[in-house]
Design a protein around this motif. Sequence first.
Motif, PDB file in Angstrom:
ATOM      1  N   ARG A 104       0.822  -1.216   0.000  1.00 24.57           N
ATOM      2  CA  ARG A 104       0.000   0.000   0.000  1.00 24.57           C
ATOM      3  C   ARG A 104       0.857   1.268   0.000  1.00 24.57           C
ATOM      4  O   ARG A 104       0.473   2.297  -0.564  1.00 24.57           O
ATOM      5  CB  ARG A 104      -0.932   0.003   1.217  1.00 24.57           C
ATOM      6  N   ASP A 105       2.027   1.197   0.616  1.00 21.30           N
ATOM      7  CA  ASP A 105       2.884   2.389   0.685  1.00 21.30           C
ATOM      8  C   ASP A 105       3.363   2.829  -0.702  1.00 21.30           C
ATOM      9  O   ASP A 105       3.811   3.954  -0.869  1.00 21.30           O
ATOM     10  CB  ASP A 105       4.076   2.138   1.625  1.00 21.30           C
ATOM     11  N   ASN A 106       3.263   1.957  -1.684  1.00 24.50           N
ATOM     12  CA  ASN A 106       3.609   2.365  -3.053  1.00 24.50           C
ATOM     13  C   ASN A 106       2.682   3.497  -3.501  1.00 24.50           C
ATOM     14  O   ASN A 106       3.071   4.374  -4.261  1.00 24.50           O
ATOM     15  CB  ASN A 106       3.466   1.198  -4.036  1.00 24.50           C
ATOM     16  N   LEU A 107       1.442   3.453  -3.012  1.00 21.69           N
ATOM     17  CA  LEU A 107       0.468   4.495  -3.328  1.00 21.69           C
ATOM     18  C   LEU A 107       0.638   5.706  -2.402  1.00 21.69           C
ATOM     19  O   LEU A 107       0.708   6.852  -2.861  1.00 21.69           O
ATOM     20  CB  LEU A 107      -0.953   3.932  -3.189  1.00 21.69           C
ATOM     21  N   THR A 108       0.738   5.424  -1.092  1.00 24.27           N
ATOM     22  CA  THR A 108       0.707   6.531  -0.124  1.00 24.27           C
ATOM     23  C   THR A 108       2.042   7.273  -0.029  1.00 24.27           C
ATOM     24  O   THR A 108       2.062   8.484   0.144  1.00 24.27           O
ATOM     25  CB  THR A 108       0.323   6.004   1.269  1.00 24.27           C
ATOM     26  N   LEU A 109       3.154   6.552  -0.128  1.00 21.93           N
ATOM     27  CA  LEU A 109       4.465   7.198   0.052  1.00 21.93           C
ATOM     28  C   LEU A 109       5.244   7.361  -1.251  1.00 21.93           C
ATOM     29  O   LEU A 109       5.903   8.391  -1.447  1.00 21.93           O
ATOM     30  CB  LEU A 109       5.311   6.403   1.054  1.00 21.93           C
ATOM     31  N   ALA A 110       5.197   6.357  -2.128  1.00 19.88           N
ATOM     32  CA  ALA A 110       6.038   6.434  -3.337  1.00 19.88           C
ATOM     33  C   ALA A 110       5.435   7.343  -4.405  1.00 19.88           C
ATOM     34  O   ALA A 110       6.151   8.137  -5.027  1.00 19.88           O
ATOM     35  CB  ALA A 110       6.275   5.037  -3.910  1.00 19.88           C
ATOM     36  N   LEU A 111       4.131   7.218  -4.637  1.00 20.00           N
ATOM     37  CA  LEU A 111       3.529   7.937  -5.764  1.00 20.00           C
ATOM     38  C   LEU A 111       3.779   9.451  -5.716  1.00 20.00           C
ATOM     39  O   LEU A 111       4.123  10.045  -6.744  1.00 20.00           O
ATOM     40  CB  LEU A 111       2.028   7.627  -5.873  1.00 20.00           C
ATOM     41  N   GLU A 209      -3.608  -5.406   6.052  1.00 22.37           N
ATOM     42  CA  GLU A 209      -2.824  -4.340   6.688  1.00 22.37           C
ATOM     43  C   GLU A 209      -1.808  -3.737   5.730  1.00 22.37           C
ATOM     44  O   GLU A 209      -1.518  -2.547   5.777  1.00 22.37           O
ATOM     45  CB  GLU A 209      -2.047  -4.892   7.895  1.00 22.37           C
ATOM     46  N   GLN A 210      -1.225  -4.570   4.874  1.00 26.37           N
ATOM     47  CA  GLN A 210      -0.048  -4.131   4.116  1.00 26.37           C
ATOM     48  C   GLN A 210      -0.259  -3.946   2.618  1.00 26.37           C
ATOM     49  O   GLN A 210       0.393  -3.117   1.997  1.00 26.37           O
ATOM     50  CB  GLN A 210       1.099  -5.150   4.296  1.00 26.37           C
ATOM     51  N   PHE A 211      -1.135  -4.773   2.035  1.00 26.75           N
ATOM     52  CA  PHE A 211      -1.206  -4.784   0.573  1.00 26.75           C
ATOM     53  C   PHE A 211      -2.345  -3.919   0.042  1.00 26.75           C
ATOM     54  O   PHE A 211      -3.386  -3.764   0.671  1.00 26.75           O
ATOM     55  CB  PHE A 211      -1.371  -6.217   0.051  1.00 26.75           C
ATOM     56  N   LEU A 212      -2.140  -3.392  -1.138  1.00 23.07           N
ATOM     57  CA  LEU A 212      -3.147  -2.587  -1.830  1.00 23.07           C
ATOM     58  C   LEU A 212      -4.437  -3.369  -2.031  1.00 23.07           C
ATOM     59  O   LEU A 212      -4.399  -4.587  -2.247  1.00 23.07           O
ATOM     60  CB  LEU A 212      -2.600  -2.182  -3.210  1.00 23.07           C
ATOM     61  N   THR A 213      -5.543  -2.682  -1.971  1.00 23.37           N
ATOM     62  CA  THR A 213      -6.828  -3.270  -2.356  1.00 23.37           C
ATOM     63  C   THR A 213      -6.958  -3.145  -3.881  1.00 23.37           C
ATOM     64  O   THR A 213      -6.195  -2.403  -4.526  1.00 23.37           O
ATOM     65  CB  THR A 213      -7.993  -2.511  -1.705  1.00 23.37           C
ATOM     66  N   TRP A 214      -7.959  -3.804  -4.437  1.00 25.22           N
ATOM     67  CA  TRP A 214      -8.214  -3.651  -5.877  1.00 25.22           C
ATOM     68  C   TRP A 214      -8.533  -2.196  -6.201  1.00 25.22           C
ATOM     69  O   TRP A 214      -8.100  -1.658  -7.221  1.00 25.22           O
ATOM     70  CB  TRP A 214      -9.347  -4.568  -6.329  1.00 25.22           C
ATOM     71  N   SER A 215      -9.283  -1.569  -5.330  1.00 21.49           N
ATOM     72  CA  SER A 215      -9.650  -0.171  -5.574  1.00 21.49           C
ATOM     73  C   SER A 215      -8.397   0.723  -5.588  1.00 21.49           C
ATOM     74  O   SER A 215      -8.254   1.611  -6.445  1.00 21.49           O
ATOM     75  CB  SER A 215     -10.636   0.253  -4.487  1.00 21.49           C
ATOM     76  N   GLU A 216      -7.497   0.494  -4.646  1.00 19.58           N
ATOM     77  CA  GLU A 216      -6.247   1.271  -4.621  1.00 19.58           C
ATOM     78  C   GLU A 216      -5.380   0.963  -5.841  1.00 19.58           C
ATOM     79  O   GLU A 216      -4.710   1.853  -6.388  1.00 19.58           O
ATOM     80  CB  GLU A 216      -5.483   0.977  -3.325  1.00 19.58           C
ATOM     81  N   LEU A 220      -3.922   3.540  -8.715  1.00 18.40           N
ATOM     82  CA  LEU A 220      -2.539   3.583  -9.204  1.00 18.40           C
ATOM     83  C   LEU A 220      -2.492   3.358 -10.713  1.00 18.40           C
ATOM     84  O   LEU A 220      -1.791   4.068 -11.444  1.00 18.40           O
ATOM     85  CB  LEU A 220      -1.704   2.505  -8.509  1.00 18.40           C
ATOM     86  N   ALA A 221      -3.246   2.350 -11.171  1.00 20.50           N
ATOM     87  CA  ALA A 221      -3.215   1.998 -12.593  1.00 20.50           C
ATOM     88  C   ALA A 221      -3.690   3.161 -13.456  1.00 20.50           C
ATOM     89  O   ALA A 221      -3.249   3.314 -14.600  1.00 20.50           O
ATOM     90  CB  ALA A 221      -4.079   0.760 -12.842  1.00 20.50           C
ATOM     91  N   ASP A 222      -4.574   3.989 -12.910  1.00 23.91           N
ATOM     92  CA  ASP A 222      -5.102   5.126 -13.673  1.00 23.91           C
ATOM     93  C   ASP A 222      -4.125   6.299 -13.725  1.00 23.91           C
ATOM     94  O   ASP A 222      -4.343   7.258 -14.471  1.00 23.91           O
ATOM     95  CB  ASP A 222      -6.439   5.602 -13.062  1.00 23.91           C
ATOM     96  N   ASP A 223      -3.080   6.259 -12.904  1.00 21.04           N
ATOM     97  CA  ASP A 223      -2.087   7.341 -12.942  1.00 21.04           C
ATOM     98  C   ASP A 223      -1.199   7.153 -14.176  1.00 21.04           C
ATOM     99  O   ASP A 223      -0.695   6.053 -14.415  1.00 21.04           O
ATOM    100  CB  ASP A 223      -1.228   7.325 -11.674  1.00 21.04           C
ATOM    101  N   PRO A 224      -0.993   8.209 -14.957  1.00 20.33           N
ATOM    102  CA  PRO A 224      -0.195   8.042 -16.188  1.00 20.33           C
ATOM    103  C   PRO A 224       1.247   7.597 -15.936  1.00 20.33           C
ATOM    104  O   PRO A 224       1.893   7.075 -16.846  1.00 20.33           O
ATOM    105  CB  PRO A 224      -0.225   9.443 -16.820  1.00 20.33           C
ATOM    106  N   LEU A 225       1.739   7.782 -14.726  1.00 20.27           N
ATOM    107  CA  LEU A 225       3.111   7.364 -14.448  1.00 20.27           C
ATOM    108  C   LEU A 225       3.226   5.876 -14.114  1.00 20.27           C
ATOM    109  O   LEU A 225       4.319   5.320 -14.092  1.00 20.27           O
ATOM    110  CB  LEU A 225       3.670   8.162 -13.252  1.00 20.27           C
ATOM    111  N   VAL A 226       2.102   5.247 -13.809  1.00 23.14           N
ATOM    112  CA  VAL A 226       2.166   3.891 -13.250  1.00 23.14           C
ATOM    113  C   VAL A 226       1.682   2.836 -14.241  1.00 23.14           C
ATOM    114  O   VAL A 226       0.672   3.024 -14.913  1.00 23.14           O
ATOM    115  CB  VAL A 226       1.327   3.808 -11.949  1.00 23.14           C
TER     116      VAL A 226
END
Length: 359
Positions: A104-111, A209-216, A220-226
């Motif tokens: 999940r931190d790939n979305l919250t911290l990395a993006l 607790e740790q992994f992205l949900t499908w919604s998350e 991410l998939a909708d972001d042009p960088l990802v």
Amino acid sequence: MRRKVKQLIFSFALRAGGLQARDSLARALSGVGCVFVMHRVVREKSESPARGLTITAAFLDQALGFLRDAGAEFISLSSLGQRLASGGPHARPAICLTFDDGYRDNLTLALPILRKHNAPATIFTPSGAPDRTMDVWFLRLEKAVMSSDELRPDLPGVPPVLASSTPSQKADAYRRLSQYVHQDIMRNKERIQGLLPRARISDEALAAEQFLTWSELRELADDPLVTIGGHTVSHPVLRYLDERSALHEMVAGRSRLAAELDRAIDLFSYPYGGRKEIGRREIRLAREAGFDLAVTTFYEQVRPRHGPYAFEIPRMTLGGLREDIAALEFDVLGCIGAGASKGALPNAVAAAPGRKLSA
Ligand SMILES: [Zn+2]
């Protein structure tokens, strides 16, 4: 071995000839670029005892700034594949960023950091992570270490008592126990169950607790960088599976991602992508599963000779045990060349980075 030899050559040249020798060596070794692998992004290293698989947000930001200033170009993995296929010379070395396992931190911290540097990234997720069906023995082990001051493992070859009250003790206990599991994953991951039994917390709850949900993941998939890439269903060591099961893991993971995210899934990352785990069969199966390109954790830069081998693209760790710009400089020197040579010259040799990989 090749890496050790190269380090020795660099070391000798730097001491003997200084900057000039270093620049000519850098040019001689220059490649197409570097693909970096990361897993979890954390605010502080002490947040997780699995330090080898973490990068702090601050170091990710610092590293991307360093790479940009050194003249690198951030491109997507697909673009790298196209560059390799075209075989032409490129003015600037390419840097590709990848994150494995779908934390999940790939979305919250990395993006936010990727956006700041306009750096594309591929996130490889096993479909069993958002489906909450994956065996998450490594999260169970981490939780056991984080939630106790002392562990009594009762496992062959492991000390009977492991202190785990301080962050460094927790990191050491986690390292010893995960080393034990990796000696024979399929058998030993069950043997560590006693440290934190499934009755106390389910795999599903640990994954949530740790992994992205499908919604998350969709966000991410909708972001042009990802770009989202395949990483099997259950994150097995593919080599331990018979051919039919190994191919099914790749195809079913790809299909599930494609259906949930409503897009083609063209890129693949082998779980446990080291040279001991990935052989001719796994490479052939990744091609048969319909992917266009696959990344390993063979630790080297991407070179023109990788052109015909799009299913064994090497990657190097960013972050991990050595969060150190000098160590990063050492890793990328060959592809960035003279542009990276300002300052930190002696450190570049002294700080040969650690190589903890996979997972
Ligand atoms: Zn993985």
